[in-house]
Scaffold this motif. Structure first.
Motif, PDB file in Angstrom:
ATOM      1  N   THR A 124      30.352   4.747 -90.677  1.00  0.00           N
ATOM      2  CA  THR A 124      31.428   5.341 -91.465  1.00  0.00           C
ATOM      3  C   THR A 124      32.201   6.383 -90.668  1.00  0.00           C
ATOM      4  OG1 THR A 124      30.120   4.983 -93.488  1.00  0.00           O
ATOM      5  CG2 THR A 124      31.941   6.557 -93.617  1.00  0.00           C
ATOM      6  N   SER A 125      31.512   7.060 -89.759  1.00  0.00           N
ATOM      7  CA  SER A 125      32.148   8.146 -89.001  1.00  0.00           C
ATOM      8  C   SER A 125      32.981   7.668 -87.819  1.00  0.00           C
ATOM      9  CB  SER A 125      31.070   9.112 -88.485  1.00  0.00           C
ATOM     10  OG  SER A 125      30.294   8.507 -87.452  1.00  0.00           O
ATOM     11  N   MET A 126      32.836   6.407 -87.426  1.00  0.00           N
ATOM     12  CA  MET A 126      33.557   5.900 -86.257  1.00  0.00           C
ATOM     13  C   MET A 126      35.048   5.789 -86.554  1.00  0.00           C
ATOM     14  SD  MET A 126      31.571   3.018 -84.030  1.00  0.00           S
ATOM     15  CE  MET A 126      30.295   2.375 -85.099  1.00  0.00           C
ATOM     16  N   ALA A 127      35.848   6.543 -85.824  1.00  0.00           N
ATOM     17  CA  ALA A 127      37.305   6.502 -86.010  1.00  0.00           C
ATOM     18  C   ALA A 127      37.900   5.430 -85.100  1.00  0.00           C
ATOM     19  CB  ALA A 127      37.909   7.867 -85.713  1.00  0.00           C
ATOM     20  N   LYS A 128      37.571   4.182 -85.404  1.00  0.00           N
ATOM     21  CA  LYS A 128      38.039   3.058 -84.596  1.00  0.00           C
ATOM     22  C   LYS A 128      38.505   1.927 -85.515  1.00  0.00           C
ATOM     23  CE  LYS A 128      34.638   4.072 -80.940  1.00  0.00           C
ATOM     24  NZ  LYS A 128      35.587   4.575 -79.925  1.00  0.00           N
ATOM     25  N   ALA A 129      39.210   0.979 -84.940  1.00  0.00           N
ATOM     26  CA  ALA A 129      39.657  -0.178 -85.713  1.00  0.00           C
ATOM     27  C   ALA A 129      38.450  -0.931 -86.266  1.00  0.00           C
ATOM     28  CB  ALA A 129      40.487  -1.107 -84.825  1.00  0.00           C
ATOM     29  N   ALA A 130      38.640  -1.571 -87.421  1.00  0.00           N
ATOM     30  CA  ALA A 130      37.530  -2.256 -88.093  1.00  0.00           C
ATOM     31  C   ALA A 130      36.856  -3.274 -87.183  1.00  0.00           C
ATOM     32  CB  ALA A 130      38.040  -2.938 -89.363  1.00  0.00           C
ATOM     33  N   ARG A 131      37.638  -4.009 -86.424  1.00  0.00           N
ATOM     34  CA  ARG A 131      37.060  -5.029 -85.545  1.00  0.00           C
ATOM     35  C   ARG A 131      36.223  -4.393 -84.441  1.00  0.00           C
ATOM     36  NH1 ARG A 131      40.508  -9.947 -82.721  1.00  0.00           N
ATOM     37  NH2 ARG A 131      38.735 -11.028 -81.769  1.00  0.00           N
ATOM     38  N   THR A 132      36.673  -3.243 -83.924  1.00  0.00           N
ATOM     39  CA  THR A 132      35.919  -2.536 -82.882  1.00  0.00           C
ATOM     40  C   THR A 132      34.616  -1.995 -83.438  1.00  0.00           C
ATOM     41  OG1 THR A 132      37.992  -1.915 -81.792  1.00  0.00           O
ATOM     42  CG2 THR A 132      36.023  -0.668 -81.198  1.00  0.00           C
ATOM     43  N   VAL A 133      34.679  -1.424 -84.645  1.00  0.00           N
ATOM     44  CA  VAL A 133      33.464  -0.920 -85.300  1.00  0.00           C
ATOM     45  C   VAL A 133      32.458  -2.053 -85.465  1.00  0.00           C
ATOM     46  CG1 VAL A 133      32.521   0.053 -87.432  1.00  0.00           C
ATOM     47  CG2 VAL A 133      34.645   0.959 -86.483  1.00  0.00           C
ATOM     48  N   ASP A 134      32.935  -3.199 -85.908  1.00  0.00           N
ATOM     49  CA  ASP A 134      32.068  -4.359 -86.115  1.00  0.00           C
ATOM     50  C   ASP A 134      31.369  -4.760 -84.816  1.00  0.00           C
ATOM     51  OD1 ASP A 134      30.975  -6.516 -87.615  1.00  0.00           O
ATOM     52  OD2 ASP A 134      32.476  -7.853 -86.792  1.00  0.00           O
ATOM     53  N   THR A 135      32.115  -4.744 -83.717  1.00  0.00           N
ATOM     54  CA  THR A 135      31.551  -5.134 -82.421  1.00  0.00           C
ATOM     55  C   THR A 135      30.482  -4.147 -81.960  1.00  0.00           C
ATOM     56  OG1 THR A 135      33.612  -6.227 -81.754  1.00  0.00           O
ATOM     57  CG2 THR A 135      32.096  -5.579 -80.000  1.00  0.00           C
ATOM     58  N   ILE A 136      30.792  -2.852 -82.024  1.00  0.00           N
ATOM     59  CA  ILE A 136      29.843  -1.838 -81.543  1.00  0.00           C
ATOM     60  C   ILE A 136      28.605  -1.805 -82.431  1.00  0.00           C
ATOM     61  CG2 ILE A 136      29.521   0.631 -81.140  1.00  0.00           C
ATOM     62  CD1 ILE A 136      32.504   0.775 -80.448  1.00  0.00           C
ATOM     63  N   TYR A 137      28.802  -1.885 -83.748  1.00  0.00           N
ATOM     64  CA  TYR A 137      27.662  -1.951 -84.676  1.00  0.00           C
ATOM     65  C   TYR A 137      26.779  -3.154 -84.354  1.00  0.00           C
ATOM     66  CZ  TYR A 137      25.359  -3.806 -88.838  1.00  0.00           C
ATOM     67  OH  TYR A 137      24.451  -4.387 -89.688  1.00  0.00           O
ATOM     68  N   GLY A 138      27.414  -4.293 -84.070  1.00  0.00           N
ATOM     69  CA  GLY A 138      26.654  -5.499 -83.747  1.00  0.00           C
ATOM     70  C   GLY A 138      25.797  -5.324 -82.513  1.00  0.00           C
ATOM     71  N   ARG A 139      26.306  -4.600 -81.523  1.00  0.00           N
ATOM     72  CA  ARG A 139      25.522  -4.349 -80.310  1.00  0.00           C
ATOM     73  C   ARG A 139      24.293  -3.478 -80.636  1.00  0.00           C
ATOM     74  NH1 ARG A 139      29.125  -6.635 -76.995  1.00  0.00           N
ATOM     75  NH2 ARG A 139      31.250  -5.853 -76.734  1.00  0.00           N
ATOM     76  N   PHE A 140      24.496  -2.446 -81.459  1.00  0.00           N
ATOM     77  CA  PHE A 140      23.372  -1.569 -81.816  1.00  0.00           C
ATOM     78  C   PHE A 140      22.347  -2.319 -82.662  1.00  0.00           C
ATOM     79  CE2 PHE A 140      21.532   1.997 -84.411  1.00  0.00           C
ATOM     80  CZ  PHE A 140      20.852   2.604 -83.360  1.00  0.00           C
TER      81      PHE A 140
END
Length: 376
Positions: A124-140
């Protein structure tokens, strides 16, 4: 030997110093050679816990608390070393996301203490585009799955986390006249590149890595087996996005445009290099060359370089290409993916098929078909 101890009363009925404090019953068991303890409100709950521990230890699925009591930052490098299945470009961008986003936030946190609420708060705190958030979350999330396989976690706390929804951007399809206007405005040096991307559908990284040996003018084919991506300031060469090489057809128009460019070109020389003979970098090309040309041509200012790939799909579909042909040209993993991305284009083709069938069955009832090639 596993056992349940009474924390409040001794065997002779004498009260202990802990009487009335905390949970009464304590499960005691051995883990990795050390005695472990956990208190429960009831004796039955303590016994049930010991049964659970015993079952998992015997089946090999028991997760040691010690293995989870480690800082996430101490495990990230080992996880990255295990990602040998990733394409070089994907591995490079994964390392970049770990360095820039994952490690700064999670590096000093204990793995075993991470909860779903913690992951949700981070997302929720990530100030990034939705697609970027999805990618980084997926890596974690993949990292946490690796921790499970290493016996450090029993469940993945990232499961079920809600991700932000981004508005899906509509594709922009250029007409032939618009492609011509863009190619003219961008200048002689990059004019061939614009026509090439708009007629072959190659991704920018695939075009940037094309070399003399990849162009076969006799067969009018382009062999796409590599792509180049920028990650952490360096260029990384790897396979195309879906990992599979492909042959892409060249129109006679495009083959003629490339003839002088590839004449005398060495097998390992880039087809579309920078002035210094190096790889084109997508961000530099867009900001310094492409965006000014888009504005000069009077085209939508939000026109991406990737829209030239969409344009190639549109031109192919409106020229009568099948779903399978477009899939092969673009290098999609399946025809279903092609249909999912370009459903609107093929909807028009389905209407044309019905009209053509009617033209055979009852020609007097069918109005003239529109020239679909003019709507590309």
């Amino acid at each position: 030997m596993a056992r349940v101890d009474d924390r409040w009363m001794l065997k002779d009925g004498t009260r202990t110093a802990m009487y009335g404090k905390g949970s009464r019953w304590q499960a005691v068991w051995t883990e990795a050679g050390k005695e472990r303890k956990k208190a429960f409100r009831t004796k039955d709950a303590a016994k049930a816990h010991l049964t659970h521990v015993d079952h998992n230890q015997r089946s090999g699925t028991y997760v040691s608390r010690d293995l989870g009591r480690v800082l996430i930052g101490e495990l990230l490098d080992a996880w990255l070393d295990s990602c040998v299945h990733l394409a070089p470009s994907t591995l490079a961008t994964t390392k970049s996301d770990v360095r820039a986003t994952i490690r700064p936030y999670w590096g000093d946190k204990v793995l075993a203490d991470v909860t779903k609420a913690d992951v949700q708060a981070w997302v929720t705190s990530m100030a990034k585009a939705a697609r970027t958030v999805d990618t980084i979350y997926g890596r974690f999330r993949n990292f946490l799955n690796w921790c499970i396989s290493e016996g450090r976690l029993q469940t993945n706390p990232a499961t079920g986390v809600k991700l932000p929804k981004g508005r899906k951007r509509e594709h922009i399809y250029l007409t032939v006249d618009q492609v011509r206007a863009l190619a003219t405005s961008i200048g002689e040096r990059d004019e061939d590149l614009i026509w090439f991307l708009a007629t072959t559908g190659l991704r920018f990284g695939e075009a940037a890595e094309l070399r003399g040996r990849d162009i076969d003018l006799r067969r009018r084919r382009v062999i796409v087996s590599r792509s180049v991506t920028e990650a952490d300031g360096r260029m990384v060469v790897g396979p195309p996005k879906n990992g599979e090489p492909r042959d892409v057809p060249l129109t006679a128009f495009m083959a003629e445009r490339l003839r002088d460019r590839v004449k005398g070109l060495g097998r390992d020389e880039l087809v579309f290099p920078t002035k210094r003979g190096k790889w084109m970098r997508s961000n530099n090309f867009k900001k310094r060359t492409y965006d000014p040309a888009v504005a000069a041509a009077g085209l939508p200012l939000d026109l991406w370089v990737h829209d030239l790939r969409h344009t190639a799909a549109s031109l192919a579909v409106h020229s009568g290409a099948s779903v399978k042909s477009v899939q092969r040209m673009l290098g999609h993993a399946s025809a279903a993916l092609t249909l999912d991305i370009y459903a609107g284009l093929f909807d028009q083709e389905l209407s044309d098929v019905a009209a053509r069938m009617d033209n055979l069955l009852a020609p007097k009832l069918v109005p003239a078909l529109p020239n679909s090639s003019q709507t590309a």
